[in-house]
Design a protein around this motif. Sequence first.
Motif, PDB file in Angstrom:
ATOM      1  N   LEU A   2      30.294  38.229  25.663  1.00 24.39           N
ATOM      2  CA  LEU A   2      28.840  38.924  25.181  1.00 24.39           C
ATOM      3  C   LEU A   2      28.903  39.983  24.253  1.00 24.39           C
ATOM      4  O   LEU A   2      30.019  40.720  24.415  1.00 24.39           O
ATOM      5  N   ALA A  16      33.508  46.392  29.132  1.00 26.38           N
ATOM      6  CA  ALA A  16      33.050  44.954  29.184  1.00 26.38           C
ATOM      7  C   ALA A  16      33.879  44.420  30.209  1.00 26.38           C
ATOM      8  O   ALA A  16      34.990  44.458  30.361  1.00 26.38           O
ATOM      9  N   HIS A  17      33.239  43.446  31.043  1.00 31.51           N
ATOM     10  CA  HIS A  17      33.754  42.588  31.904  1.00 31.51           C
ATOM     11  C   HIS A  17      34.888  41.730  31.315  1.00 31.51           C
ATOM     12  O   HIS A  17      34.889  40.889  30.290  1.00 31.51           O
ATOM     13  N   ALA A  18      36.205  41.468  31.683  1.00 34.38           N
ATOM     14  CA  ALA A  18      37.240  40.540  31.374  1.00 34.38           C
ATOM     15  C   ALA A  18      37.424  39.660  32.608  1.00 34.38           C
ATOM     16  O   ALA A  18      37.254  39.816  33.804  1.00 34.38           O
ATOM     17  N   ALA A  19      37.632  38.397  32.148  1.00 35.91           N
ATOM     18  CA  ALA A  19      37.972  37.230  33.312  1.00 35.91           C
ATOM     19  C   ALA A  19      38.819  37.776  34.382  1.00 35.91           C
ATOM     20  O   ALA A  19      39.967  38.096  34.103  1.00 35.91           O
ATOM     21  N   PRO A  20      38.560  37.752  35.668  1.00 36.66           N
ATOM     22  CA  PRO A  20      39.429  38.005  36.891  1.00 36.66           C
ATOM     23  C   PRO A  20      40.450  36.934  36.859  1.00 36.66           C
ATOM     24  O   PRO A  20      40.333  35.707  36.540  1.00 36.66           O
ATOM     25  N   LYS A  23      40.767  34.395  41.118  1.00 45.83           N
ATOM     26  CA  LYS A  23      39.633  33.683  41.944  1.00 45.83           C
ATOM     27  C   LYS A  23      40.085  33.012  43.202  1.00 45.83           C
ATOM     28  O   LYS A  23      40.924  32.282  42.912  1.00 45.83           O
TER      29      LYS A  23
ATOM     30  N   ALA B 386      33.828  35.454  43.594  1.00 44.48           N
ATOM     31  CA  ALA B 386      35.104  35.659  43.332  1.00 44.48           C
ATOM     32  C   ALA B 386      36.148  35.715  44.438  1.00 44.48           C
ATOM     33  O   ALA B 386      37.306  35.148  44.128  1.00 44.48           O
ATOM     34  N   SER B 388      35.682  33.448  47.302  1.00 49.36           N
ATOM     35  CA  SER B 388      36.127  32.092  47.790  1.00 49.36           C
ATOM     36  C   SER B 388      36.747  31.277  47.058  1.00 49.36           C
ATOM     37  O   SER B 388      36.946  31.282  46.079  1.00 49.36           O
ATOM     38  N   GLU B 417      34.000  31.934  35.415  1.00 48.28           N
ATOM     39  CA  GLU B 417      35.288  31.711  35.799  1.00 48.28           C
ATOM     40  C   GLU B 417      35.520  31.657  37.361  1.00 48.28           C
ATOM     41  O   GLU B 417      36.416  31.259  37.772  1.00 48.28           O
ATOM     42  N   THR B 418      34.433  32.362  37.854  1.00 49.78           N
ATOM     43  CA  THR B 418      34.461  32.143  39.440  1.00 49.78           C
ATOM     44  C   THR B 418      33.666  31.047  40.172  1.00 49.78           C
ATOM     45  O   THR B 418      33.575  30.953  41.406  1.00 49.78           O
ATOM     46  N   THR B 484      33.410  46.993  35.798  1.00 48.89           N
ATOM     47  CA  THR B 484      33.147  46.433  34.288  1.00 48.89           C
ATOM     48  C   THR B 484      31.714  46.095  34.424  1.00 48.89           C
ATOM     49  O   THR B 484      31.175  45.924  35.292  1.00 48.89           O
ATOM     50  N   VAL B 485      31.312  45.769  33.184  1.00 48.26           N
ATOM     51  CA  VAL B 485      29.880  45.349  32.843  1.00 48.26           C
ATOM     52  C   VAL B 485      29.887  43.774  32.473  1.00 48.26           C
ATOM     53  O   VAL B 485      30.408  43.483  31.497  1.00 48.26           O
ATOM     54  N   THR B 486      29.003  43.052  32.981  1.00 44.10           N
ATOM     55  CA  THR B 486      28.981  41.741  32.784  1.00 44.10           C
ATOM     56  C   THR B 486      27.765  41.433  31.632  1.00 44.10           C
ATOM     57  O   THR B 486      28.001  40.719  31.036  1.00 44.10           O
TER      58      THR B 486
END
Lengths: 497, 497
Positions: A2, A16-20, A23, B386, B388, B417-418, B484-486
Amino acid sequence: MLDLPVTVEGYGAIRAHAAPRDKGARRTKLLADLDAAISACELTDGATISFHHHLRNGDGVLNMVMDALSRRGLKDLHVAATSIFPVHAPLMDHIRSGTVGRISASFISGPVGEAISRGALSDAVVLRTHGGRARALDHGQLKVDAAFVAAPAADDLGNVSGRAGKTACGTLGYPLTDVEVARHVVAVTDCLLPYPVQPTDIPQGKVDHVVVVDRIGDPGGIASGTTKPAADPSSLAIGERAAAVIAASGYLSEGFSFQTGAGGISLATAAVVGRIMAERGIVGSFCSGGITGFHVKMLNDGLFRTLMDVQCFDLDAVRSYQSDPRHQSMSAATYAAPHLGGAVVDRVDAVVLGATEVDLGFNVNVTTKAGGFIIGGSGGHADTAAGSRLAIITTRLTAGGFAKIVPEVGTLTTPGETIDVVVTDAGIAVNPRRGDMGERLRAAGLPVKGIEELAAEAAAAATRPTPPRSKGRVVAVSEYRDGTVTDVVRAIEGETG
Amino acid sequence: MLDLPVTVEGYGAIRAHAAPRDKGARRTKLLADLDAAISACELTDGATISFHHHLRNGDGVLNMVMDALSRRGLKDLHVAATSIFPVHAPLMDHIRSGTVGRISASFISGPVGEAISRGALSDAVVLRTHGGRARALDHGQLKVDAAFVAAPAADDLGNVSGRAGKTACGTLGYPLTDVEVARHVVAVTDCLLPYPVQPTDIPQGKVDHVVVVDRIGDPGGIASGTTKPAADPSSLAIGERAAAVIAASGYLSEGFSFQTGAGGISLATAAVVGRIMAERGIVGSFCSGGITGFHVKMLNDGLFRTLMDVQCFDLDAVRSYQSDPRHQSMSAATYAAPHLGGAVVDRVDAVVLGATEVDLGFNVNVTTKAGGFIIGGSGGHADTAAGSRLAIITTRLTAGGFAKIVPEVGTLTTPGETIDVVVTDAGIAVNPRRGDMGERLRAAGLPVKGIEELAAEAAAAATRPTPPRSKGRVVAVSEYRDGTVTDVVRAIEGETG
């Protein structure tokens, strides 16, 4: 990705959020062994490690952890235990080898106390009250690098129960305070249960690592002291008299709250108090402190509404805690801390306490025996004396040939201004600071005497002179609940313990 | 006074004990009113005050405290709530008057959300997940000056129970985390019980002040949402299909752990899952999250071993928590925090979640409705997704004429991704990151489609176009559990909410 702004008014810079990457990953806190836990805690020379004493003289965890630390060659460690028992004698080897450089505790009995009194450690041992230790932890005066929790049962994310497992010990009031502030917390268990443990005594968020060992201790060691009312005539007489003091004090009314130790005289007192409550139709609010089967019986007899339990003293208490929601756990801080605006001890109406010595100022020694060797420490003694409305010391006039009412205590553990009444086989002394109480007890027909008179009778009955205070170097500091010092203990040379 | 040394080796300077002045003093934390508590908390302009939402749309405490703060003329306060409901509409007056300058929360519904979206606050609102809020508290990013606890029952030393009183709400998982770090904690109760409360949900050592008010809220407001399985055919069909996904996923086996929201489709899913568990003879380990009477029934039917409850969603759940030790309380941190090495969410096998919108990247919006007005926030959504193994979104294709499967979500709350599976009335989409799962579900005869196909069907079924994202200034930041910010939420102008 985004298109996020770089900064936002009232928020600041945006990361900014990065993919964890993990999961649904099955995290676990389970480590292979104590060595792995010690590595995870990143302990170095001089670190402080804490232990609790719910397994009492049956505890296997302190020795096991100290052995592991010793094998790794760590030096000068500070053992911050809640209590040290005879079973912890191997600590002496760790002192000699330099693995242990400092000790602090609320109570030290057995050979470690004697070794300290002989000067085994160059740094003075710090003896804190249970409430004072909680305060020192909260205020950062006692900083714990790793708290080792003897966990009767645990799951692999660190939920701990004292109610399950072959070494079930009941409530876990002491580690409840340590786990709040320790840099690392290790649960050591011999009973790993499927996730989640229920009911939980220490929640998983407070525990960092879990280690499974063969055996955390000897369940038989939990009830290492006497937890039955005394049966000998002399103790029974003191108990009857202490109960009569409570009955005449004005405090024994609806909502009465009560604490006793687990000793025979204390429980004999409780038995009589319970009888009087039943006769008068009084329902008390709570019994607090270490809890025995005798307190459980009073709860079940309808004499009290609830039990506030920091530590189960016997297996009857453990069984009660397992099944009765009226039997509540409390942390050491909730129990006795002086810095939280009011602890449970501050609501105790009457407490029955023991003494090694009491002096003319009503000061009490429960730290050293005649001759100066360390055989205990305050535990909750000074806390409950300070908080309660009526603090009663029960004691015989002499023990082992030594006078127990003396001109000046060998070590001042609990200040006299917090002690109200001393009950002995030879009569009752009332602290003159509580002038009205003396009149009240006399009016009830109780044998009230001056403390000087009791001291004189004790001196006459004694067959051995009280040795003078040692002039040796300071080996222990007796800290009051507020962090001031009531006394020091000095090294003993020559004679045996 | 004893003759104490000035300093001791290994201890340092000795502060000698002085006689305490307050032996047996009856301390109390009870203050006359909210005003007195506010004074005791020493709140100044800009202070942060926290609230929890266990009374949901029946909560009276937030408004009452804000009114009192407003009367004192305090300005620019930061309201750090766990959730804000329609009942909290008076907050808008406090924003207008300048009493409130900042808001952070995990969920905001009702007129306050709309006002924020219209730019009522110049500082951006921070929307955190339940776990992220616990992390921010622990890490000092969210510093609370005073936490106000809506206490269904309390005693005058601050023991708090959610199980007693006319507004009993059950577990108190959210304040359990706030009271650990807040500079001051005030328990506000309409049921003062004799000391000590039992059983205790928040222990006295965590509470500084107690205030009694007429009424902390409306007990009927606790169960403000639907807490029964849906009964309409469309919802039932989605629920059946989501349950079939779980049954075919490979996760529905002995020890299965499960979380659902309290919505009708979620509970319809749970009903079918429960039926399958009974048929297969599976006993699950736990249900977690907000707990309803439906979860209690599954516990009592022997389908699960225990409930991990951060908040009771209805009065059946409250009653269960009052009497059943298998029904356990957990703090927000234990529930969902990402920084403690493993939370309860990290052990959830399957979670059933809702969505306002889902996009082609499986990203989920539960923060804003079509058009961009704030109507919620993550709560535990992003945390459970995230943690589960299987995160299922259930949703209709359209709602209110708007498509719910869209090219790009209006606000990204929970990262795609979660999210594993999206279940709709028109078919099931499996996140391609979980390639094997698609095959598995197809093999079970489930109608698996591409997410693009569902989006196209949604677009075709929609009667209103999804409005474009606003270009206005940022009014809220959607923070992920790790800080972080989504996404950000921007101001809306003109149209009504």
